[in-house]
Design a protein around this motif. Structure first.
Motif, PDB file in Angstrom:
ATOM      1  N   ASN A 170      16.326 -14.458  44.613  1.00 21.81           N
ATOM      2  CA  ASN A 170      16.645 -15.567  43.720  1.00 21.81           C
ATOM      3  C   ASN A 170      16.616 -15.143  42.254  1.00 21.81           C
ATOM      4  O   ASN A 170      16.140 -14.072  41.915  1.00 21.81           O
ATOM      5  CB  ASN A 170      15.694 -16.754  43.958  1.00 21.81           C
ATOM      6  CG  ASN A 170      14.240 -16.404  43.717  1.00 21.81           C
ATOM      7  OD1 ASN A 170      13.911 -15.697  42.782  1.00 21.81           O
ATOM      8  ND2 ASN A 170      13.362 -16.912  44.556  1.00 21.81           N
ATOM      9  N   ALA A 171      17.171 -16.022  41.437  1.00 24.00           N
ATOM     10  CA  ALA A 171      17.103 -15.857  39.987  1.00 24.00           C
ATOM     11  C   ALA A 171      15.905 -16.668  39.500  1.00 24.00           C
ATOM     12  O   ALA A 171      15.639 -17.754  40.008  1.00 24.00           O
ATOM     13  CB  ALA A 171      18.380 -16.365  39.335  1.00 24.00           C
ATOM     14  N   GLN A 172      15.173 -16.105  38.545  1.00 27.96           N
ATOM     15  CA  GLN A 172      14.024 -16.809  37.981  1.00 27.96           C
ATOM     16  C   GLN A 172      14.118 -16.817  36.464  1.00 27.96           C
ATOM     17  O   GLN A 172      14.563 -15.844  35.851  1.00 27.96           O
ATOM     18  CB  GLN A 172      12.707 -16.138  38.385  1.00 27.96           C
ATOM     19  CG  GLN A 172      12.423 -16.240  39.847  1.00 27.96           C
ATOM     20  CD  GLN A 172      11.071 -15.646  40.215  1.00 27.96           C
ATOM     21  OE1 GLN A 172      10.461 -14.910  39.461  1.00 27.96           O
ATOM     22  NE2 GLN A 172      10.613 -15.971  41.409  1.00 27.96           N
ATOM     23  N   LYS A 173      13.661 -17.920  35.907  1.00 25.86           N
ATOM     24  CA  LYS A 173      13.574 -18.071  34.459  1.00 25.86           C
ATOM     25  C   LYS A 173      12.106 -18.343  34.133  1.00 25.86           C
ATOM     26  O   LYS A 173      11.543 -19.345  34.574  1.00 25.86           O
ATOM     27  CB  LYS A 173      14.440 -19.241  33.990  1.00 25.86           C
ATOM     28  CG  LYS A 173      14.320 -19.542  32.521  1.00 25.86           C
ATOM     29  CD  LYS A 173      15.171 -20.772  32.175  1.00 25.86           C
ATOM     30  CE  LYS A 173      14.934 -21.235  30.763  1.00 25.86           C
ATOM     31  NZ  LYS A 173      15.684 -22.479  30.495  1.00 25.86           N
ATOM     32  N   ASP A 174      11.492 -17.421  33.396  1.00 26.46           N
ATOM     33  CA  ASP A 174      10.097 -17.573  32.980  1.00 26.46           C
ATOM     34  C   ASP A 174      10.048 -17.897  31.496  1.00 26.46           C
ATOM     35  O   ASP A 174      10.569 -17.142  30.673  1.00 26.46           O
ATOM     36  CB  ASP A 174       9.305 -16.289  33.232  1.00 26.46           C
ATOM     37  CG  ASP A 174       9.105 -16.000  34.711  1.00 26.46           C
ATOM     38  OD1 ASP A 174       9.277 -16.925  35.524  1.00 26.46           O
ATOM     39  OD2 ASP A 174       8.757 -14.856  35.042  1.00 26.46           O
ATOM     40  N   SER A 175       9.440 -19.037  31.180  1.00 28.55           N
ATOM     41  CA  SER A 175       9.258 -19.449  29.789  1.00 28.55           C
ATOM     42  C   SER A 175       7.806 -19.216  29.416  1.00 28.55           C
ATOM     43  O   SER A 175       6.909 -19.834  29.984  1.00 28.55           O
ATOM     44  CB  SER A 175       9.608 -20.932  29.622  1.00 28.55           C
ATOM     45  OG  SER A 175      10.948 -21.159  29.980  1.00 28.55           O
ATOM     46  N   TYR A 176       7.577 -18.288  28.488  1.00 33.53           N
ATOM     47  CA  TYR A 176       6.220 -17.965  28.051  1.00 33.53           C
ATOM     48  C   TYR A 176       5.830 -18.880  26.899  1.00 33.53           C
ATOM     49  O   TYR A 176       6.550 -18.996  25.912  1.00 33.53           O
ATOM     50  CB  TYR A 176       6.128 -16.499  27.628  1.00 33.53           C
ATOM     51  CG  TYR A 176       6.176 -15.559  28.806  1.00 33.53           C
ATOM     52  CD1 TYR A 176       5.001 -15.058  29.355  1.00 33.53           C
ATOM     53  CD2 TYR A 176       7.383 -15.189  29.386  1.00 33.53           C
ATOM     54  CE1 TYR A 176       5.035 -14.207  30.445  1.00 33.53           C
ATOM     55  CE2 TYR A 176       7.432 -14.344  30.473  1.00 33.53           C
ATOM     56  CZ  TYR A 176       6.248 -13.855  30.995  1.00 33.53           C
ATOM     57  OH  TYR A 176       6.294 -13.011  32.076  1.00 33.53           O
TER      58      TYR A 176
END
Length: 173
Positions: A33-39
């Motif tokens: 899958n594609a993941q988007k991590d917002s720090y």
């Protein structure tokens, strides 16, 4: 429910070899899958929102040691856009990391083969338990699978992708 995890991340010079080894030891392929991590920017530790496959989780990282071992606390709040917005407005958004991830599992161990935009290929091995009484055992499990996939100790990264992206940006300037 809180889980206790130990995670070790390392550069992966040959992700195809790592995948082949996982297949040879009968690791279960879970998903790609594609993941988007917002720090986010809390005063201490790392706080991260992860969006993947329509789900949102929040992670708090603690005990980031020089040996690359992280202690992680995770909670899910799927479908709650208000909670996501509240966390971002409260803590502030530092940076966003996008990656493609292939997930494998063996018992309580999860192995991720990542291709991170702007950083390259990595393998993350995490072992999970319901309590924190066996953290040393979890660490040894992670190290075992890294060694099995021929990951060198020198490739272990004690930093988050966010930290690596920041360091990479400073080197360009």
């Amino acid at each position: 429910m809180s889980e206790y995890s130990i995670e070790i991340k390392a550069r992966c010079a040959n992700p195809n070899e790592a995948k082949n080894i996982l297949k040879m030891i009968n690791a279960d392929f879970v998903c790609s899958n594609a993941q988007k991590d917002s720090y986010l920017m809390p005063n201490s530790h790392i706080l991260k929102l992860r969006e993947s496959n329509g789900k949102t989780s929040v992670f708090k990282y603690a005990d980031n040691h020089d040996n690359g071992v992280n202690r992680i606390y995770e909670s899910n709040f799927d479908g709650n856009e208000l909670m996501k917005e509240l966390l971002i407005k409260t803590w502030g958004l530092d940076k966003i990391i996008n990656k493609q991830r292939e997930v494998y599992s063996i018992g309580n161990v999860k192995i991720n083969i990542d291709n991170v935009d702007g950083l390259g290929h990595f393998v993350e091995v995490s072992a999970t338990a319901c309590d924190d009484t066996n953290l040393d055992v979890l660490t040894q499990q992670c190290k075992y699978y890294l060694k099995l996939m021929r990951v060198k100790d020198s490739d272990v990264m004690p930093f988050s992708y966010s930290d690596m992206m920041e360091t990479s940006a400073r080197q360009v300037c």
